[in-house]
Motif scaffolding. Structure first.
Motif, PDB file in Angstrom:
ATOM      1  N   VAL A   1      46.324  50.351  19.258  1.00  0.00           N
ATOM      2  CA  VAL A   1      46.633  51.359  20.268  1.00  0.00           C
ATOM      3  C   VAL A   1      46.881  50.602  21.568  1.00  0.00           C
ATOM      4  CG1 VAL A   1      45.804  53.411  21.470  1.00  0.00           C
ATOM      5  CG2 VAL A   1      45.164  53.023  19.080  1.00  0.00           C
ATOM      6  N   ILE A   2      48.079  50.803  22.149  1.00  0.00           N
ATOM      7  CA  ILE A   2      48.502  49.955  23.270  1.00  0.00           C
ATOM      8  C   ILE A   2      48.846  50.779  24.501  1.00  0.00           C
ATOM      9  CG2 ILE A   2      49.377  48.132  21.771  1.00  0.00           C
ATOM     10  CD1 ILE A   2      52.228  49.349  22.441  1.00  0.00           C
ATOM     11  N   VAL A   3      48.879  50.092  25.640  1.00  0.00           N
ATOM     12  CA  VAL A   3      49.443  50.630  26.877  1.00  0.00           C
ATOM     13  C   VAL A   3      50.407  49.582  27.395  1.00  0.00           C
ATOM     14  CG1 VAL A   3      47.443  52.059  27.494  1.00  0.00           C
ATOM     15  CG2 VAL A   3      47.563  49.718  28.291  1.00  0.00           C
ATOM     16  N   PRO A   4      51.516  50.015  28.019  1.00  0.00           N
ATOM     17  CA  PRO A   4      52.447  49.047  28.597  1.00  0.00           C
ATOM     18  C   PRO A   4      51.777  48.243  29.697  1.00  0.00           C
ATOM     19  CG  PRO A   4      53.456  51.226  28.436  1.00  0.00           C
ATOM     20  CD  PRO A   4      52.002  51.373  28.115  1.00  0.00           C
ATOM     21  N   ALA A   5      52.205  47.001  29.871  1.00  0.00           N
ATOM     22  CA  ALA A   5      51.570  46.110  30.848  1.00  0.00           C
ATOM     23  C   ALA A   5      51.734  46.613  32.274  1.00  0.00           C
ATOM     24  CB  ALA A   5      52.129  44.700  30.718  1.00  0.00           C
ATOM     25  N   GLU A   6      52.805  47.363  32.571  1.00  0.00           N
ATOM     26  CA  GLU A   6      52.999  47.879  33.928  1.00  0.00           C
ATOM     27  C   GLU A   6      51.931  48.906  34.288  1.00  0.00           C
ATOM     28  OE1 GLU A   6      56.143  51.051  32.230  1.00  0.00           O
ATOM     29  OE2 GLU A   6      56.417  48.905  32.261  1.00  0.00           O
ATOM     30  N   ARG A   7      51.275  49.469  33.277  1.00  0.00           N
ATOM     31  CA  ARG A   7      50.220  50.467  33.518  1.00  0.00           C
ATOM     32  C   ARG A   7      48.876  49.806  33.829  1.00  0.00           C
ATOM     33  NH1 ARG A   7      52.812  55.273  33.861  1.00  0.00           N
ATOM     34  NH2 ARG A   7      54.237  55.528  32.152  1.00  0.00           N
ATOM     35  N   ILE A   8      48.807  48.506  33.640  1.00  0.00           N
ATOM     36  CA  ILE A   8      47.566  47.781  33.849  1.00  0.00           C
ATOM     37  C   ILE A   8      47.348  47.582  35.340  1.00  0.00           C
ATOM     38  CG2 ILE A   8      46.286  45.662  33.367  1.00  0.00           C
ATOM     39  CD1 ILE A   8      48.158  45.372  30.893  1.00  0.00           C
ATOM     40  N   VAL A   9      46.241  48.078  35.833  1.00  0.00           N
ATOM     41  CA  VAL A   9      45.892  47.924  37.248  1.00  0.00           C
ATOM     42  C   VAL A   9      45.000  46.707  37.381  1.00  0.00           C
ATOM     43  CG1 VAL A   9      44.783  49.006  39.214  1.00  0.00           C
ATOM     44  CG2 VAL A   9      46.024  50.407  37.546  1.00  0.00           C
TER      45      VAL A   9
ATOM     46  N   ASP B   1      36.953  43.793  17.232  1.00  0.00           N
ATOM     47  CA  ASP B   1      36.453  43.782  18.611  1.00  0.00           C
ATOM     48  C   ASP B   1      37.157  42.723  19.456  1.00  0.00           C
ATOM     49  OD1 ASP B   1      34.654  45.814  18.102  1.00  0.00           O
ATOM     50  OD2 ASP B   1      33.038  44.438  17.555  1.00  0.00           O
ATOM     51  N   ALA B   2      37.579  41.629  18.845  1.00  0.00           N
ATOM     52  CA  ALA B   2      38.246  40.564  19.587  1.00  0.00           C
ATOM     53  C   ALA B   2      39.653  40.963  20.016  1.00  0.00           C
ATOM     54  CB  ALA B   2      38.302  39.295  18.745  1.00  0.00           C
ATOM     55  N   LEU B   3      40.222  41.993  19.407  1.00  0.00           N
ATOM     56  CA  LEU B   3      41.581  42.422  19.746  1.00  0.00           C
ATOM     57  C   LEU B   3      41.628  43.310  20.985  1.00  0.00           C
ATOM     58  CD1 LEU B   3      42.949  43.242  16.185  1.00  0.00           C
ATOM     59  CD2 LEU B   3      43.262  41.153  17.516  1.00  0.00           C
ATOM     60  N   ILE B   4      40.521  43.953  21.311  1.00  0.00           N
ATOM     61  CA  ILE B   4      40.492  44.846  22.469  1.00  0.00           C
ATOM     62  C   ILE B   4      40.696  44.013  23.735  1.00  0.00           C
ATOM     63  CG2 ILE B   4      39.183  46.601  23.720  1.00  0.00           C
ATOM     64  CD1 ILE B   4      39.797  47.322  20.769  1.00  0.00           C
ATOM     65  N   GLY B   5      41.717  44.386  24.515  1.00  0.00           N
ATOM     66  CA  GLY B   5      41.999  43.686  25.762  1.00  0.00           C
ATOM     67  C   GLY B   5      42.980  42.543  25.617  1.00  0.00           C
ATOM     68  N   ILE B   6      43.425  42.261  24.405  1.00  0.00           N
ATOM     69  CA  ILE B   6      44.369  41.165  24.208  1.00  0.00           C
ATOM     70  C   ILE B   6      45.782  41.638  24.542  1.00  0.00           C
ATOM     71  CG2 ILE B   6      44.901  41.576  21.773  1.00  0.00           C
ATOM     72  CD1 ILE B   6      44.676  38.566  21.325  1.00  0.00           C
ATOM     73  N   GLU B   7      46.576  40.762  25.124  1.00  0.00           N
ATOM     74  CA  GLU B   7      47.949  41.112  25.470  1.00  0.00           C
ATOM     75  C   GLU B   7      48.877  40.783  24.312  1.00  0.00           C
ATOM     76  OE1 GLU B   7      49.404  39.743  29.211  1.00  0.00           O
ATOM     77  OE2 GLU B   7      47.557  40.282  30.253  1.00  0.00           O
ATOM     78  N   GLY B   8      50.032  41.419  24.330  1.00  0.00           N
ATOM     79  CA  GLY B   8      51.018  41.172  23.292  1.00  0.00           C
ATOM     80  C   GLY B   8      52.406  41.546  23.762  1.00  0.00           C
ATOM     81  N   THR B   9      53.372  41.342  22.880  1.00  0.00           N
ATOM     82  CA  THR B   9      54.762  41.647  23.163  1.00  0.00           C
ATOM     83  C   THR B   9      55.288  42.571  22.083  1.00  0.00           C
ATOM     84  OG1 THR B   9      55.003  39.433  24.100  1.00  0.00           O
ATOM     85  CG2 THR B   9      57.028  40.612  23.605  1.00  0.00           C
ATOM     86  N   VAL B  10      56.050  43.575  22.476  1.00  0.00           N
ATOM     87  CA  VAL B  10      56.609  44.519  21.516  1.00  0.00           C
ATOM     88  C   VAL B  10      57.697  43.820  20.710  1.00  0.00           C
ATOM     89  CG1 VAL B  10      57.845  46.708  21.242  1.00  0.00           C
ATOM     90  CG2 VAL B  10      56.075  46.479  22.988  1.00  0.00           C
ATOM     91  N   VAL B  11      57.616  43.919  19.384  1.00  0.00           N
ATOM     92  CA  VAL B  11      58.606  43.324  18.489  1.00  0.00           C
ATOM     93  C   VAL B  11      59.620  44.393  18.066  1.00  0.00           C
ATOM     94  CG1 VAL B  11      58.942  42.178  16.263  1.00  0.00           C
ATOM     95  CG2 VAL B  11      56.951  41.637  17.646  1.00  0.00           C
ATOM     96  N   ALA B  12      59.120  45.539  17.626  1.00  0.00           N
ATOM     97  CA  ALA B  12      59.962  46.689  17.279  1.00  0.00           C
ATOM     98  C   ALA B  12      59.516  47.827  18.180  1.00  0.00           C
ATOM     99  CB  ALA B  12      59.796  47.051  15.805  1.00  0.00           C
TER     100      ALA B  12
ATOM    101  N   LEU C   1      49.161  45.847  26.309  1.00  0.00           N
ATOM    102  CA  LEU C   1      47.745  45.502  26.224  1.00  0.00           C
ATOM    103  C   LEU C   1      47.105  46.393  25.174  1.00  0.00           C
ATOM    104  CD1 LEU C   1      45.377  43.887  27.677  1.00  0.00           C
ATOM    105  CD2 LEU C   1      44.961  46.013  28.884  1.00  0.00           C
ATOM    106  N   VAL C   2      46.294  45.809  24.290  1.00  0.00           N
ATOM    107  CA  VAL C   2      45.608  46.578  23.250  1.00  0.00           C
ATOM    108  C   VAL C   2      44.366  47.214  23.870  1.00  0.00           C
ATOM    109  CG1 VAL C   2      44.433  46.475  21.027  1.00  0.00           C
ATOM    110  CG2 VAL C   2      46.426  45.029  21.435  1.00  0.00           C
TER     111      VAL C   2
END
Length: 156
Positions: A147-155, A89-100, A137-138
């Motif tokens: 399961v992620i969405v690219p940060a540019e999709r974040i409104v 539950d703590a991972l939902i909404g956390i940001e990250g960077t694509v490694v591969a 963003l997770v």
């Protein structure tokens, strides 16, 4: 029947001990209510009540405690709980960077908490390849895959 009434106190003590032991393992206050009801049966038996009245008194006390005392006690106990999300539950909404790069077959992301997870795109995004270094963003966790969405999709 006189023998049943004369030795009923032993049965009440055994029930009380069993209920208290189970309550110590579950901590749900259900078996505590039953144990207190059994104490009522024990006391009524020691005062000379017939066995059927002892059972009736036990049932009434236990039902009253379960229906009217247990719910507010549980609310009071859970009121001071830790509101912080944990585990998945703590991972939902956390940001990250694509490694591969994350594409059709998945990829890997390094999350803001330092963990590296396998990842796939959320079905709400258009199918594309998210290149290494892009921010994401997770939105969910499916098993061991973020399961992620690219940060540019974040409104915002």
């Amino acid at each position: 029947m006189d023998e049943v009434s004369s030795y009923a106190w032993i049965a009440w003590l055994v029930l009380i001990l069993v209920f208290v032991t189970i309550e110590m393992l579950t901590l749900e206050l259900t078996f505590l209510s039953l144990a207190i009801g059994s104490v009522g049966g024990l006391v009524s038996g020691l005062l000379g009540a017939p066995w059927w009245l002892q059972v009736l008194i036990t049932a009434v006390i236990a039902i009253v405690l379960l229906a009217f005392v247990r719910p507010p006690l549980l609310r009071m106990l859970k009121r001071g709980g830790d509101p912080a999300r944990s585990n998945v539950d703590a991972l939902i909404g956390i940001e990250g960077t694509v490694v591969a790069s994350v594409g059709e077959n998945g990829g890997q992301v390094k999350l803001g908490n330092g963990e590296t997870w396998t990842a796939r795109l959320s079905p709400v995004t258009l199918p594309r390849v998210v290149a290494a270094g892009e921010r994401v963003l997770v939105t969910a966790v499916d098993g061991a895959t973020a399961v992620i969405v690219p940060a540019e999709r974040i409104v915002e």
